[in-house]
Design a protein around this motif. Sequence first.
Motif, PDB file in Angstrom:
ATOM      1  N   UNK A  51       8.599   6.907  11.439  1.00  0.00           N
ATOM      2  CA  UNK A  51       9.248   5.663  11.034  1.00  0.00           C
ATOM      3  C   UNK A  51       9.592   5.664   9.549  1.00  0.00           C
ATOM      4  N   UNK A  52       8.989   6.564   8.762  1.00  0.00           N
ATOM      5  CA  UNK A  52       9.319   6.680   7.342  1.00  0.00           C
ATOM      6  C   UNK A  52       8.750   5.571   6.487  1.00  0.00           C
ATOM      7  N   UNK A  53       7.449   5.274   6.638  1.00  0.00           N
ATOM      8  CA  UNK A  53       6.837   4.247   5.798  1.00  0.00           C
ATOM      9  C   UNK A  53       5.392   4.589   5.484  1.00  0.00           C
ATOM     10  N   UNK A  54       4.911   3.987   4.402  1.00  0.00           N
ATOM     11  CA  UNK A  54       3.499   4.054   4.041  1.00  0.00           C
ATOM     12  C   UNK A  54       3.039   2.644   3.721  1.00  0.00           C
ATOM     13  N   UNK A  55       1.757   2.408   3.856  1.00  0.00           N
ATOM     14  CA  UNK A  55       1.142   1.162   3.393  1.00  0.00           C
ATOM     15  C   UNK A  55       0.206   1.552   2.262  1.00  0.00           C
ATOM     16  N   UNK A  56       0.410   0.936   1.104  1.00  0.00           N
ATOM     17  CA  UNK A  56      -0.420   1.216  -0.066  1.00  0.00           C
ATOM     18  C   UNK A  56      -1.226  -0.014  -0.435  1.00  0.00           C
ATOM     19  N   UNK A  57      -2.420   0.227  -0.950  1.00  0.00           N
ATOM     20  CA  UNK A  57      -3.300  -0.864  -1.343  1.00  0.00           C
ATOM     21  C   UNK A  57      -2.868  -1.438  -2.680  1.00  0.00           C
ATOM     22  N   UNK A  58      -2.947  -2.771  -2.786  1.00  0.00           N
ATOM     23  CA  UNK A  58      -2.712  -3.467  -4.041  1.00  0.00           C
ATOM     24  C   UNK A  58      -4.092  -3.661  -4.667  1.00  0.00           C
ATOM     25  N   UNK A  59      -4.382  -3.003  -5.785  1.00  0.00           N
ATOM     26  CA  UNK A  59      -5.758  -2.972  -6.294  1.00  0.00           C
ATOM     27  C   UNK A  59      -6.334  -4.320  -6.719  1.00  0.00           C
ATOM     28  N   UNK A  60      -5.511  -5.271  -7.103  1.00  0.00           N
ATOM     29  CA  UNK A  60      -6.038  -6.536  -7.612  1.00  0.00           C
ATOM     30  C   UNK A  60      -6.063  -7.657  -6.585  1.00  0.00           C
ATOM     31  N   UNK A  61      -5.514  -7.441  -5.389  1.00  0.00           N
ATOM     32  CA  UNK A  61      -5.413  -8.518  -4.402  1.00  0.00           C
ATOM     33  C   UNK A  61      -6.292  -8.236  -3.185  1.00  0.00           C
ATOM     34  N   UNK A  62      -6.927  -9.275  -2.679  1.00  0.00           N
ATOM     35  CA  UNK A  62      -7.765  -9.183  -1.479  1.00  0.00           C
ATOM     36  C   UNK A  62      -7.289 -10.226  -0.465  1.00  0.00           C
ATOM     37  N   UNK A  63      -7.464  -9.917   0.834  1.00  0.00           N
ATOM     38  CA  UNK A  63      -7.155 -10.918   1.848  1.00  0.00           C
ATOM     39  C   UNK A  63      -8.347 -11.855   2.007  1.00  0.00           C
ATOM     40  N   UNK A  64      -8.270 -12.785   2.921  1.00  0.00           N
ATOM     41  CA  UNK A  64      -9.328 -13.797   3.047  1.00  0.00           C
ATOM     42  C   UNK A  64     -10.650 -13.226   3.562  1.00  0.00           C
ATOM     43  N   UNK A  65     -10.620 -12.016   4.082  1.00  0.00           N
ATOM     44  CA  UNK A  65     -11.853 -11.362   4.550  1.00  0.00           C
ATOM     45  C   UNK A  65     -12.421 -10.395   3.507  1.00  0.00           C
TER      46      UNK A  65
END
Length: 85
Positions: A51-65
Motif C-alpha cells: 500500500x506504500x505507507x508507514x505509521x510513525x510515532x509522534x514522540x510528544x503526543x499520547x492517546x487517552x490510553x
Amino acid sequence: MPEDQNTDVPPNRLSVDPRSDFYSEEALSRDVGIRFNGVEKTNVHEYDVAAGWIRVEVPTAKDRRGNPMVIKLSGEVEPFYRQAE
C-alpha cells in the motif's frame, strides 16, 4: 551469486504492537530497518509495502490510553534486515 538481502526479505507488512495481526516477534528480533522515500527511519510503528505507507510515532503526543500517537505517511517503503556488525 552470493546470498544477500534479496533472498532474505522482511514481511510485506509488520507492526511493533503485540496486539496487531501483523506483529511478528521473529522478524522484529532480526532487527528490521525501514527506508522511507530513500531515508532510513527509526521511529516506524507499522508499515505496509504494497500500500506504500508507514505509521510513525509522534514522540510528544499520547492517546487517552497512554499509547504513543501515530501518523500515517505515504511514499516508497523499503524494509530490510540490518547486518550484524
